[in-house]
Design a protein around this motif. Sequence first.
Motif, mmCIF file in Angstrom:
data_model
loop_
_atom_site.group_PDB
_atom_site.id
_atom_site.type_symbol
_atom_site.label_atom_id
_atom_site.label_comp_id
_atom_site.label_asym_id
_atom_site.label_seq_id
_atom_site.Cartn_x
_atom_site.Cartn_y
_atom_site.Cartn_z
ATOM 1 N N SER A 63 0.833 -1.193 0.000
ATOM 2 C CA SER A 63 0.000 0.000 0.000
ATOM 3 C C SER A 63 0.867 1.241 0.000
ATOM 4 O O SER A 63 1.964 1.252 0.563
ATOM 5 N N ALA A 64 0.350 2.306 -0.608
ATOM 6 C CA ALA A 64 1.034 3.596 -0.576
ATOM 7 C C ALA A 64 0.769 4.338 0.722
ATOM 8 O O ALA A 64 1.297 5.431 0.936
ATOM 9 N N LEU A 65 -0.028 3.760 1.611
ATOM 10 C CA LEU A 65 -0.321 4.396 2.896
ATOM 11 C C LEU A 65 0.857 4.329 3.855
ATOM 12 O O LEU A 65 0.912 5.071 4.830
ATOM 13 N N THR A 66 1.777 3.410 3.614
ATOM 14 C CA THR A 66 2.882 3.210 4.536
ATOM 15 C C THR A 66 4.132 2.795 3.774
ATOM 16 O O THR A 66 4.050 2.273 2.656
ATOM 17 N N LYS A 67 5.284 3.026 4.391
ATOM 18 C CA LYS A 67 6.546 2.581 3.816
ATOM 19 C C LYS A 67 6.859 1.142 4.186
ATOM 20 O O LYS A 67 7.816 0.555 3.683
ATOM 21 N N ASN A 68 6.082 0.559 5.089
ATOM 22 C CA ASN A 68 6.338 -0.807 5.541
ATOM 23 C C ASN A 68 6.069 -1.807 4.424
ATOM 24 O O ASN A 68 5.255 -1.565 3.522
ATOM 25 N N THR A 69 6.743 -2.925 4.497
ATOM 26 C CA THR A 69 6.545 -4.022 3.558
ATOM 27 C C THR A 69 6.046 -5.243 4.315
ATOM 28 O O THR A 69 6.099 -5.300 5.542
ATOM 29 N N MET A 70 5.588 -6.233 3.566
ATOM 30 C CA MET A 70 5.037 -7.444 4.178
ATOM 31 C C MET A 70 5.824 -8.653 3.686
ATOM 32 O O MET A 70 5.930 -8.867 2.471
ATOM 33 N N PRO A 71 6.411 -9.447 4.594
ATOM 34 C CA PRO A 71 7.152 -10.638 4.140
ATOM 35 C C PRO A 71 6.199 -11.726 3.654
ATOM 36 O O PRO A 71 5.139 -11.956 4.241
ATOM 37 N N MET A 72 6.590 -12.364 2.581
ATOM 38 C CA MET A 72 5.771 -13.441 2.022
ATOM 39 C C MET A 72 6.638 -14.365 1.186
ATOM 40 O O MET A 72 7.750 -14.013 0.784
ATOM 41 N N LYS A 73 6.112 -15.539 0.924
ATOM 42 C CA LYS A 73 6.713 -16.483 -0.008
ATOM 43 C C LYS A 73 5.853 -16.515 -1.261
ATOM 44 O O LYS A 73 4.686 -16.878 -1.204
ATOM 45 N N GLY A 74 6.440 -16.093 -2.359
ATOM 46 C CA GLY A 74 5.660 -16.042 -3.585
ATOM 47 C C GLY A 74 6.415 -15.321 -4.674
ATOM 48 O O GLY A 74 7.633 -15.516 -4.839
ATOM 49 N N ILE A 75 5.712 -14.451 -5.393
ATOM 50 C CA ILE A 75 6.321 -13.723 -6.497
ATOM 51 C C ILE A 75 5.885 -12.262 -6.408
ATOM 52 O O ILE A 75 4.736 -11.956 -6.080
#
Length: 771
Positions: free
Chosen positions: A336-348
């Motif tokens: 999201s552009a609401l935050t600079k945070n990222t979300m860890p995931m397994k995928g592409i």
Amino acid sequence: MWIFCTYAYTGVLAQVGLNGQSTAFDSLKTPNDTEFNLPNLDTYLSAIKLPTGKLDPKQLKKGMNPKLDSISAWKRYLTDTKGRFSLGYDAGQLPNYVLSGDERPMHLGYTEGLISNTIVGIPIMFSWKYATIKNPVGINNYMRVSIDAERIKQYRNISKENITESIQAQVDELQQHKNKINGKLGYAEVVKQQLLLRIESEKTKLSQQQISLDKIELLDSASAIDSTTSKIEKSQQKKQQIQDSINQVRAKYAEMQEQITKRRQQIEDLQQKADELQVYIDKIYGTYQAIDSMQNKLDSQKDFLLNEIEEKALNQAKSWGNLKKMDIGLAYPKTSALTKNTMPMKGIDLEFQKGKWFYGITAGETMNNLMVTNNSLQNSLQNTSNLFNQFDFQSIKNKRLIAISKIGIGEKDKTHTHLTLRYMNKAVITGSYTADSTLANPAAISFEVDARWIPKFSKSTAFDIVYGKTSAPSMAEDTIRKSPFTGLFSAYRSNTALLRFTQQIPGIRSSFSAQMRYLDAYADMASLGVLQPNNMRVELQSKHEITSGTKIGFNYRTDQNNVNREADTTRKIDVFGMSLNSAWKNKLNVNGQFNVLNQRLRSTIEKINTLNYMSSISLSANITSFGFRQIVSSQWNAYKITALTGLTQLIHADFRHQLALKKGSQSLSISYFSSQFPNELQKSQTWMIQEVFDYTFKAYTFSLGAKGANSSNYGMQFGGHLAFSCPFTKELKFSLRAEKLILGDFYSTYNEASFSRFPYYIQSALTIQFK
């Protein structure tokens, strides 16, 4: 006869210049001698260096005066494997690993690596880390395949035209080297000819002086015989005159012999200089021939090189050059552009820019990234009430499937408008409403419009606006759950929004930004990272460059929950802070930060204000004394943190002196730690001193350290470390480190029962480095 002898001596003395006058051979100084000073000539000629040919094709960028290495370098550039691969085994008190209830030392085997290669023009990076114990800090046991974005950027500028220009640029540079060498070669030849002429001149003068010396020697022999005749005895006065002349001739004879010896030595010295100069001339000419050969090779093989770098590979590289991001395996998408945070995931996770159009796609399974550490300071900060870290408020222990699609016009950091669609198979149930426990969590969907405008008349200004809406994850009790699409397009309060203004003012070397973010009470946060609903934030920042080496910044942020006013309690948090960074001629560096955290709790029955702070300041000075480089540094950190479990107060002070040695370094540090945690009745204090020596011999490195501590909780302790690394080959290296740990440093805490059994930390690794 005595009359003849008198006139003969006078004539010979006049011939050889010994009749009361100084001979021309008294001085052996060479005219313009500095031209023949070989040390100076050596300095002049040593400036000649053969170009190495290490002109990296990576420098082939637009507007950079690109240079070309060679055909083989370009082949390697397209196919080389680079990176590293490690196998390791650690044992003992492992940092960042927490095994509650286990008093035995931990054992960990692991493998990690990062390998970069280029396959059919596509630069690929492959990284991984797998361990026998899962690390509770962040993400572990993962693999990732990603695009080497930097190399793609370089590929985008490659074309046959600029390759040809690159080759010609190097040919021209080699010609400049040849011209320079020609000048030096001509100078050396002139000096050589002057030396040879001087040698011949000195030899001629030596021959003339030798003839004069022979005449004196012959005359001296004749006078010795004639002086015994009776005629000389007839006149004692004349006899004395002749004797004086004989003595004078003999004295000058000895002096002339000495001068002849010196002149012969000078001729030998000049001849040696001429021989040495010939060596320089041969060296210069060899360099000239080598450069000429290199120039001819590049000039004659342009076409061959262009054929080697196939047009197809270049076009493919350009096509892949539009790919801004590609991660397969472990990925950290910005959801999201609401935050600079990222979300860890397994995928592409893919991002693609084709002309003005931007595309993005993300799909995979979210990962658990609960942060549990043995860093007491970090744990206290994570438990600080700041509206964003209530334990597992997103149920991130439960994995979810996520899919995100993005499309829009414009690049991300320029003027653009992007649309994002998100889907997750499980929503997050938060807020005052609870879900029916007999029903599974519904799916969550949301959309978001992210727009940025950078005016053409003011490139230093940016306006950002973000609006989104999510499905409603829960409904009031005793109601029928609606489908996610119904909630998405309803009037239900599940909106999200952000406004941001950024302004840079180059004239005063300053930048300013203002931001407001609003999250509705029932917005689903499953796909938005570490955000909570029912929250509003206002944030102001400014940064100022006071001088070329001094920067100062100010920040203010306020957060408030209960924006829907449905709860009895409202929590507000205000943060005021400033930072300072200053560097003076790379000799003195000053860095500091100070932040005040004011926690305000308002309810119908009470009002609570809690004032916290976090401060740090560090100074370092680079000093050169008695030919040794030294770094003297000190720092001070103080924290007052009201966590969910109570008040934590921490102080850390440190003084450090580092000395750079010829083949290593030495450092001495003195540290002080003071801490009081909520579960402790009294303050703990620790003094620590540490001495470390590092030594490098060829490719071998050694490190030896000793430390001692006196703690109010743990008493007197001693520790230290021993480490070394050695190469088996150029690519293969082994390293080993063993450390005796001590307690009292609140940055690293351990299970005391386990620590008493085995207070050591042992690391070993075998690393393969690909050049």
